[in-house]
Design a protein around this motif. Structure first.
Motif, PDB file in Angstrom:
ATOM      1  N   LEU A  86       0.997  -1.747  -0.015  1.00 30.48           N
ATOM      2  CA  LEU A  86       0.118  -0.478  -0.234  1.00 30.48           C
ATOM      3  C   LEU A  86       0.688   1.657  -0.062  1.00 30.48           C
ATOM      4  CD1 LEU A  86      -3.171   1.328   0.088  1.00 30.48           C
ATOM      5  CD2 LEU A  86      -2.205   1.562   2.720  1.00 30.48           C
ATOM      6  N   PRO A  87       0.167   2.534  -0.947  1.00 32.54           N
ATOM      7  CA  PRO A  87       2.112   3.446  -1.513  1.00 32.54           C
ATOM      8  C   PRO A  87       1.066   4.066   0.178  1.00 32.54           C
ATOM      9  CG  PRO A  87       0.750   2.729  -3.239  1.00 32.54           C
ATOM     10  CD  PRO A  87       0.490   1.603  -2.244  1.00 32.54           C
ATOM     11  N   LEU A  88       2.496   4.674   0.696  1.00 37.49           N
ATOM     12  CA  LEU A  88       1.374   5.971   2.035  1.00 37.49           C
ATOM     13  C   LEU A  88       1.520   7.029   1.553  1.00 37.49           C
ATOM     14  CD1 LEU A  88       4.086   4.211   4.901  1.00 37.49           C
ATOM     15  CD2 LEU A  88       1.565   3.621   4.363  1.00 37.49           C
ATOM     16  N   THR A  89       0.867   7.502   2.217  1.00 34.62           N
ATOM     17  CA  THR A  89       0.041   9.285   1.518  1.00 34.62           C
ATOM     18  C   THR A  89       0.210  10.179   2.629  1.00 34.62           C
ATOM     19  OG1 THR A  89      -1.926   8.498   1.324  1.00 34.62           O
ATOM     20  CG2 THR A  89      -0.783   8.243  -0.747  1.00 34.62           C
ATOM     21  N   ASP A  90      -0.403  11.192   2.564  1.00 35.69           N
ATOM     22  CA  ASP A  90      -0.965  12.143   3.323  1.00 35.69           C
ATOM     23  C   ASP A  90      -2.026  11.705   3.438  1.00 35.69           C
ATOM     24  OD1 ASP A  90      -1.784  13.360   1.396  1.00 35.69           O
ATOM     25  OD2 ASP A  90       0.051  14.855   1.430  1.00 35.69           O
ATOM     26  N   ALA A  91      -2.975  10.733   3.061  1.00 36.05           N
ATOM     27  CA  ALA A  91      -4.330  10.602   3.225  1.00 36.05           C
ATOM     28  C   ALA A  91      -4.451   9.563   3.670  1.00 36.05           C
ATOM     29  CB  ALA A  91      -4.911  10.685   1.629  1.00 36.05           C
ATOM     30  N   ASN A  92      -3.915   8.999   3.785  1.00 31.97           N
ATOM     31  CA  ASN A  92      -3.749   7.073   4.726  1.00 31.97           C
ATOM     32  C   ASN A  92      -3.305   7.276   5.609  1.00 31.97           C
ATOM     33  OD1 ASN A  92      -1.629   6.838   4.069  1.00 31.97           O
ATOM     34  ND2 ASN A  92      -2.528   5.385   1.868  1.00 31.97           N
ATOM     35  N   LEU A  93      -1.961   8.216   5.995  1.00 37.36           N
ATOM     36  CA  LEU A  93      -1.274   8.256   6.668  1.00 37.36           C
ATOM     37  C   LEU A  93      -0.918   9.972   7.759  1.00 37.36           C
ATOM     38  CD1 LEU A  93       0.400   6.650   9.058  1.00 37.36           C
ATOM     39  CD2 LEU A  93       2.891   7.053   7.457  1.00 37.36           C
ATOM     40  N   ASP A  94      -1.144  10.108   8.720  1.00 39.18           N
ATOM     41  CA  ASP A  94      -1.160  11.272   9.368  1.00 39.18           C
ATOM     42  C   ASP A  94      -0.717  11.623   9.764  1.00 39.18           C
ATOM     43  OD1 ASP A  94      -2.328  13.974   9.856  1.00 39.18           O
ATOM     44  OD2 ASP A  94      -3.559  13.151  12.146  1.00 39.18           O
ATOM     45  N   LEU A  95       0.475  12.512   9.637  1.00 42.22           N
ATOM     46  CA  LEU A  95       2.190  12.378  10.348  1.00 42.22           C
ATOM     47  C   LEU A  95       1.972  14.025  10.951  1.00 42.22           C
ATOM     48  CD1 LEU A  95       4.240  10.810   8.615  1.00 42.22           C
ATOM     49  CD2 LEU A  95       3.592   9.778  10.087  1.00 42.22           C
ATOM     50  N   PRO A  96       2.545  14.273  11.757  1.00 42.83           N
ATOM     51  CA  PRO A  96       2.580  15.786  12.025  1.00 42.83           C
ATOM     52  C   PRO A  96       3.083  16.698  11.295  1.00 42.83           C
ATOM     53  CG  PRO A  96       3.381  14.464  13.616  1.00 42.83           C
ATOM     54  CD  PRO A  96       3.074  13.544  12.871  1.00 42.83           C
ATOM     55  N   GLY A  97       2.636  17.984  11.264  1.00 47.72           N
ATOM     56  CA  GLY A  97       2.726  18.781   9.316  1.00 47.72           C
ATOM     57  C   GLY A  97       2.198  18.028   8.655  1.00 47.72           C
ATOM     58  N   ASN A  98       1.624  16.759   9.093  1.00 43.74           N
ATOM     59  CA  ASN A  98       1.672  16.701   7.096  1.00 43.74           C
ATOM     60  C   ASN A  98       2.627  16.783   6.632  1.00 43.74           C
ATOM     61  OD1 ASN A  98      -1.471  17.478   7.419  1.00 43.74           O
ATOM     62  ND2 ASN A  98      -1.220  19.470   7.046  1.00 43.74           N
ATOM     63  N   GLU A  99       3.585  16.194   7.629  1.00 47.01           N
ATOM     64  CA  GLU A  99       4.865  15.609   7.223  1.00 47.01           C
ATOM     65  C   GLU A  99       4.535  14.079   5.871  1.00 47.01           C
ATOM     66  OE1 GLU A  99       9.192  14.720   8.569  1.00 47.01           O
ATOM     67  OE2 GLU A  99       7.714  14.874   9.475  1.00 47.01           O
ATOM     68  N   LYS A 100       5.438  14.316   4.746  1.00 47.47           N
ATOM     69  CA  LYS A 100       5.013  13.332   3.423  1.00 47.47           C
ATOM     70  C   LYS A 100       5.476  11.846   4.042  1.00 47.47           C
ATOM     71  CE  LYS A 100       6.434  12.304  -0.362  1.00 47.47           C
ATOM     72  NZ  LYS A 100       7.871  12.570  -1.785  1.00 47.47           N
ATOM     73  N   PRO A 101       4.906  10.821   4.277  1.00 44.28           N
ATOM     74  CA  PRO A 101       5.424   9.332   4.420  1.00 44.28           C
ATOM     75  C   PRO A 101       6.624   9.325   3.977  1.00 44.28           C
ATOM     76  CG  PRO A 101       2.720   9.810   4.000  1.00 44.28           C
ATOM     77  CD  PRO A 101       3.141  10.919   3.103  1.00 44.28           C
ATOM     78  N   THR A 102       7.493   9.100   4.855  1.00 46.57           N
ATOM     79  CA  THR A 102       9.046   8.420   4.064  1.00 46.57           C
ATOM     80  C   THR A 102       9.325   6.910   5.424  1.00 46.57           C
ATOM     81  OG1 THR A 102      10.727   9.598   5.328  1.00 46.57           O
ATOM     82  CG2 THR A 102       9.494  10.429   3.116  1.00 46.57           C
ATOM     83  N   LEU A 103      10.417   6.839   4.795  1.00 51.75           N
ATOM     84  CA  LEU A 103      10.090   5.628   5.978  1.00 51.75           C
ATOM     85  C   LEU A 103      10.998   6.191   7.089  1.00 51.75           C
ATOM     86  CD1 LEU A 103       9.575   3.266   4.519  1.00 51.75           C
ATOM     87  CD2 LEU A 103      11.552   1.885   5.131  1.00 51.75           C
ATOM     88  N   GLU A 104      11.807   7.773   6.931  1.00 52.40           N
ATOM     89  CA  GLU A 104      12.549   8.033   7.900  1.00 52.40           C
ATOM     90  C   GLU A 104      11.347   9.112   8.605  1.00 52.40           C
ATOM     91  OE1 GLU A 104      15.564   8.127   4.639  1.00 52.40           O
ATOM     92  OE2 GLU A 104      13.426   8.353   4.928  1.00 52.40           O
ATOM     93  N   SER A 105      10.513   9.807   7.779  1.00 53.73           N
ATOM     94  CA  SER A 105       9.071  10.375   8.751  1.00 53.73           C
ATOM     95  C   SER A 105       8.601   9.385   9.791  1.00 53.73           C
ATOM     96  CB  SER A 105       8.290  10.924   8.512  1.00 53.73           C
ATOM     97  OG  SER A 105       7.947   9.887   7.003  1.00 53.73           O
ATOM     98  N   VAL A 106       8.534   8.212   9.213  1.00 53.28           N
ATOM     99  CA  VAL A 106       7.577   7.428  10.039  1.00 53.28           C
ATOM    100  C   VAL A 106       8.532   6.560  11.503  1.00 53.28           C
ATOM    101  CG1 VAL A 106       7.049   4.635  10.040  1.00 53.28           C
ATOM    102  CG2 VAL A 106       6.054   6.132   8.083  1.00 53.28           C
ATOM    103  N   ILE A 107      10.074   6.089  10.890  1.00 52.27           N
ATOM    104  CA  ILE A 107      10.777   6.014  12.272  1.00 52.27           C
ATOM    105  C   ILE A 107      10.165   7.293  12.923  1.00 52.27           C
ATOM    106  CG2 ILE A 107      12.662   5.644  13.280  1.00 52.27           C
ATOM    107  CD1 ILE A 107      13.362   4.648  10.506  1.00 52.27           C
ATOM    108  N   GLU A 108      10.693   8.660  12.960  1.00 58.16           N
ATOM    109  CA  GLU A 108      10.593   9.608  13.868  1.00 58.16           C
ATOM    110  C   GLU A 108       9.384   9.511  14.279  1.00 58.16           C
ATOM    111  OE1 GLU A 108      10.912  15.187  14.077  1.00 58.16           O
ATOM    112  OE2 GLU A 108      11.670  13.508  11.824  1.00 58.16           O
ATOM    113  N   HIS A 109       8.121   9.471  13.760  1.00 61.68           N
ATOM    114  CA  HIS A 109       6.665   9.881  14.167  1.00 61.68           C
ATOM    115  C   HIS A 109       6.343   8.748  14.373  1.00 61.68           C
ATOM    116  CE1 HIS A 109       7.569  13.965  13.534  1.00 61.68           C
ATOM    117  NE2 HIS A 109       7.212  13.313  12.495  1.00 61.68           N
TER     118      HIS A 109
END
Length: 325
Positions: free
Chosen positions: A27-50
């Protein structure tokens, strides 16, 4: 539902995208299906951070892998890229008991028969595990490659060797942590083949300096990584994983991580004593017995390396000689 995280090339745009992989579907991760702080673009790095915010969302998304949604892609149809780009790569040397014993025999480390050298080295390793500390050196992120990229064998040597190993992915800043708490700082695990040019390991012009890991381990593509990162919560015991490397279909390495002198927890703890480990950093844990130095057979043009570690997918790397410009 068990899942892993990958980075892949978007079939439509060619851009690098983060994905959630489960049961052979992505499943491609997008800001529509994965809500990260500040609407940060989902990357492995941002997933790890949050991870504290992303984990629950990913758990729920993974439940859809068994459905028929068009949002999910077939893993087999995707080009998988390097999963993440760490700021730091720490590598542990001589961390598998049998591997060090075999190398001692191969390099005739002392006088005596093979059996005497094995016994002497085994005793040394037991003392080191009980009283010593891990041996670390630093790798360069620029040497990383994906799990399927061709490995170009530099023309300056014919002694390029394989070293498949488990790598821990750091989840949060770790500084001077104890072995008992160290695994709490591990986000997940991935696989790395730590390619080594054997005849550049020791400096002949400056023997007192010892090993030269920069020249022997950091050529382009010398760190095939991935294909995936498996969150630590899906790994019951990192000291009970099987590391297997096949060369042209023949098994060369087949060893459990139980043979490590220093466990993953000990490595994380020791590595954090001098420098803070940062989210996304890799801590390589050493390679088991069965390298080319043991078999007397280095990598050659046309070789195919197939690497697996329990739960971490498969690397398939084709080797080719460097073509002179």
């Amino acid at each position: 539902m068990t899942y892993s995280l990958i980075t892949f090339r978007d079939p439509a745009t060619g851009d690098a995208r983060a994905g959630l992989e489960s049961a052979g579907r992505v499943l491609p991760l997008t800001d529509a299906n994965l809500d990260l702080p500040g609407n940060e673009k989902p990357t492995l790095e941002s997933v790890i951070e949050h991870w504290d915010k992303a984990e629950g969302q990913l758990d729920r998304l993974a439940e859809g892998a068994a459905g028929d949604s068009a949002d999910w892609l077939d893993y087999a149809d995707l080009t998988v890229l390097v999963p993440l780009r760490p700021q730091q790569i720490l590598q542990a040397g001589a961390n598998y008991r049998q591997h060090v014993i075999d190398l001692a025999v191969a390099h005739r480390d002392g006088e005596g028969t093979d059996e005497e050298i094995r016994a002497r080295t085994a005793a040394t390793m037991d003392r080191r595990a009980a009283e010593g500390t891990p041996y670390f050196f630093i790798g360069l992120p620029t040497a990383m490659a994906s799990a399927t990229e061709d490995l170009v064998l530099p023309g300056y040597s014919r002694a390029h060797d394989w070293e498949l190993e488990l790598a821990a992915v750091v989840g949060r800043r770790a500084f001077r942590v104890s072995p008992e708490e160290a695994l709490d700082y591990v986000f997940g695990y991935t696989m790395v083949n730590d390619i080594t040019t054997r005849d550049l390991v020791f400096r002949k012009d400056m023997p007192a300096i010892g090993s030269d890991w920069y020249r022997s381990k950091n050529a382009p593509g010398f760190l095939p990584t991935g294909p995936l990162v498996l969150p630590a919560k899906f790994v019951e015991d990192p000291q009970d994983l099987m590391v297997t490397l096949r060369l042209n279909g023949d098994t060369m390495q087949a060893e459990s991580t139980a043979d490590m002198l220093f466990s993953v927890a000990q490595l994380i703890s020791h590595a954090s004593q001098q420098m803070p480990l940062l989210p996304g950093d890799l801590v390589l844990t050493g390679s088991p017995a069965g390298n080319g130095a043991h078999w007397g057979r280095m990598l050659r043009d046309g070789d195919v390396m197939e690497g697996t570690i329990t739960g971490l997918g498969t690397q398939l790397v084709h080797c080719r000689d460097e073509v002179a410009p």
